[in-house]
Write a protein that holds these residues in place. Structure first.
Motif, PDB file in Angstrom:
ATOM      1  N   VAL A 146       0.952  -1.365   0.067  1.00  0.00           N
ATOM      2  CA  VAL A 146       0.031   0.060   0.058  1.00  0.00           C
ATOM      3  C   VAL A 146       0.739   1.295  -0.017  1.00  0.00           C
ATOM      4  O   VAL A 146       0.420   2.189  -0.542  1.00  0.00           O
ATOM      5  CB  VAL A 146      -0.992  -0.043   1.066  1.00  0.00           C
ATOM      6  N   VAL A 149       2.539   1.921  -3.551  1.00  0.00           N
ATOM      7  CA  VAL A 149       1.450   2.339  -4.559  1.00  0.00           C
ATOM      8  C   VAL A 149       1.199   3.885  -4.252  1.00  0.00           C
ATOM      9  O   VAL A 149       0.722   4.460  -5.449  1.00  0.00           O
ATOM     10  CB  VAL A 149       0.167   1.428  -4.548  1.00  0.00           C
ATOM     11  N   LYS A 189      -2.619 -16.507  -3.120  1.00  0.00           N
ATOM     12  CA  LYS A 189      -3.579 -16.789  -1.597  1.00  0.00           C
ATOM     13  C   LYS A 189      -4.130 -15.551  -1.165  1.00  0.00           C
ATOM     14  O   LYS A 189      -4.747 -15.440  -0.151  1.00  0.00           O
ATOM     15  CB  LYS A 189      -2.151 -16.952  -0.661  1.00  0.00           C
ATOM     16  N   GLY A 190      -4.089 -14.437  -1.969  1.00  0.00           N
ATOM     17  CA  GLY A 190      -4.930 -13.255  -1.599  1.00  0.00           C
ATOM     18  C   GLY A 190      -4.069 -12.446  -0.656  1.00  0.00           C
ATOM     19  O   GLY A 190      -4.676 -11.726   0.139  1.00  0.00           O
ATOM     20  N   GLU A 191      -2.830 -12.618  -0.494  1.00  0.00           N
ATOM     21  CA  GLU A 191      -2.097 -11.895   0.615  1.00  0.00           C
ATOM     22  C   GLU A 191      -1.316 -10.658   0.110  1.00  0.00           C
ATOM     23  O   GLU A 191      -0.955  -9.701   0.459  1.00  0.00           O
ATOM     24  CB  GLU A 191      -0.880 -12.763   1.005  1.00  0.00           C
ATOM     25  N   MET A 192      -1.129 -10.501  -1.520  1.00  0.00           N
ATOM     26  CA  MET A 192      -0.527  -9.511  -1.930  1.00  0.00           C
ATOM     27  C   MET A 192      -1.231  -8.942  -3.138  1.00  0.00           C
ATOM     28  O   MET A 192      -2.062  -9.838  -3.736  1.00  0.00           O
ATOM     29  CB  MET A 192       0.745 -10.230  -2.375  1.00  0.00           C
ATOM     30  N   LEU A 193      -1.229  -7.696  -3.184  1.00  0.00           N
ATOM     31  CA  LEU A 193      -1.828  -7.084  -4.543  1.00  0.00           C
ATOM     32  C   LEU A 193      -1.274  -7.715  -5.933  1.00  0.00           C
ATOM     33  O   LEU A 193      -0.111  -7.843  -6.048  1.00  0.00           O
ATOM     34  CB  LEU A 193      -1.469  -5.585  -4.549  1.00  0.00           C
ATOM     35  N   ASP A 197      -4.166  -5.425 -10.044  1.00  0.00           N
ATOM     36  CA  ASP A 197      -4.682  -4.545  -9.306  1.00  0.00           C
ATOM     37  C   ASP A 197      -3.786  -3.235  -9.209  1.00  0.00           C
ATOM     38  O   ASP A 197      -4.418  -1.874  -9.299  1.00  0.00           O
ATOM     39  CB  ASP A 197      -4.535  -4.741  -7.931  1.00  0.00           C
TER      40      ASP A 197
ATOM     41  N   THR B  14     -10.178 -10.851   1.155  1.00  0.00           N
ATOM     42  CA  THR B  14      -8.661 -11.196   1.423  1.00  0.00           C
ATOM     43  C   THR B  14      -7.914  -9.847   1.646  1.00  0.00           C
ATOM     44  O   THR B  14      -8.309  -8.809   1.426  1.00  0.00           O
ATOM     45  CB  THR B  14      -8.014 -11.877   0.184  1.00  0.00           C
ATOM     46  N   LEU B  23      -6.664   1.487  -1.287  1.00  0.00           N
ATOM     47  CA  LEU B  23      -5.807   2.147  -2.153  1.00  0.00           C
ATOM     48  C   LEU B  23      -6.615   2.955  -2.948  1.00  0.00           C
ATOM     49  O   LEU B  23      -6.270   4.236  -3.383  1.00  0.00           O
ATOM     50  CB  LEU B  23      -4.974   1.553  -2.906  1.00  0.00           C
TER      51      LEU B  23
END
Lengths: 271, 84
Positions: A146, A149, A189-193, A197, B14, B23
């Motif tokens: 975050v 970005v 795993k949905g842990e990182m952008l 995105d 998630t 964001l």
């Protein structure tokens, strides 16, 4: 006339210097005469990443203050014929860089080189401003995280309003996103952008995705730009990015989780 | 983790989608601020002073926004008056 490319990010520690070193080296490998300038006055590090730290005699500020000529200050790379480095000064004087001085040095370089890569310091202070001010193109280095970005978006705003091209009403700086330290398994795993995105949020063209890789630290430890490690995924990803920078249409790699082979799963393979 | 938790977990957002949502909001907000002209904060301050001559309002009860629509800009002034 050289193309002037700034490598910037806003946030620190995302891989600007690693990127500058690898992109510059990649361009030189392809036959273009390239110079990489370290704009991080007071905290010079490009020399270490390029492995020429013991050969710095004169630096960028010496040239600006006319204590040395460009020919004296440019450090020729040991490995590549077409590659030069202009080191930052270690002075603590914040005003060592001036707009006029930087303009003079860049225009002198521009007439002798094909590419001038400006390695920006973190932040939005004078050094970062001058690194991007004269640029034709920008590589915005971003981590899928975050704060990085958000800072990249802030930087994009500055590129569009505070650069020479913006002030003169010329064609705007061509902005490209380089996503670094990317872990496809964590994205899955949905842990990182994910790359889509970040592209959607920043809405700029994607230059490349550099996977999180042990080879980056290994390369910087040895003072060898990671792009020269052509067996590593990060090195190959940088190589693709250089080709895209030169207008080639190269498919993106390393975006999906690596499938390990049967033997590799049993014995464990090299990362 | 029992079976029930497993199903509950799947419905939750998630961490990455939360990050994306946060964001998108903050970036949109900051982009709007970026296009604001420099005089907006001063304009807001002075408007507030004028309004205060007649009604007692708090600092945060006046919102000034500039919206661009095609080739015209709309200055939107929103004042919440205290309850009578």
């Amino acid at each position: 006339m050289a193309k002037i490319i700034v490598v910037t990010s806003g946030k620190g520690g995302v891989g600007k210097t690693t990127t500058s070193a690898s992109i510059g080296t990649g361009l030189a490998l392809r036959g273009y005469k390239t110079v990489i300038i370290d704009f991080d006055v007071g905290l010079r590090n490009l020399d270490l990443i390029m492995g020429c730290e013991r050969r710095v005699v004169y630096d960028f500020v010496n040239v600006i203050q006319e204590d040395a000529t460009l020919a004296q200050a440019l450090i020729k790379d040991k490995r590549l014929e077409n590659l030069y480095v202009l080191a930052a000064s270690q002075t603590r004087d914040k005003d060592a860089l001036t707009t006029e001085g930087v303009e003079r040095v860049i225009s002198e370089l521009a007439s002798n080189f094909d590419f001038v890569i400006c390695d920006s310091p973190a932040g939005i202070e004078k050094g970062a401003h001058l690194a991007m001010y004269f640029a034709d193109e920008a590589i915005v280095v971003t981590n899928p995280e975050v704060s990085s970005v958000r800072d990249s978006d802030r930087m994009l705003g500055l590129l569009a309003s505070k650069s020479r091209r913006a002030e003169l009403g010329l064609e705007p700086i061509k902005e490209r996103l380089l996503l670094t330290r990317y872990s496809p398994d964590r994205v899955e795993k949905g842990e990182m952008l994910g790359v889509e995105d970040v592209e959607e949020i920043l809405s700029i063209r994607l230059l490349g995705v550099i996977p999180e890789s042990k080879s980056v630290l290994k390369a910087s430890n040895q003072g060898i730009p990671v792009i020269l490690d052509d067996e590593s995924d990060a090195g190959q990803a940088y190589s693709d990015a250089v080709d895209r920078l030169l207008g080639k249409d190269v498919e993106h790699r390393f975006l999906d989780v690596k499938k390990h082979g049967f033997l590799q799963r049993i014995f464990g393979g090299r990362e | 983790m029992n079976l029930l938790d497993f199903f509950r977990e799947r419905k939750k957002q998630t961490p990455a989608s939360i990050a994306k949502e946060r964001l998108q909001i903050i970036v949109a907000h900051e982009r709007n601020q970026r296009c604001e002209p420099d005089y907006l904060p001063a304009l807001q301050r002075e408007l507030l002073e004028v309004i205060r001559k007649y009604v007692n309002v708090d600092n945060d009860q006046v919102q000034v926004a500039l919206e661009n629509q095609g080739n015209c800009s709309i200055l939107e002034l929103n004042v919440t008056l205290p309850e009578r």
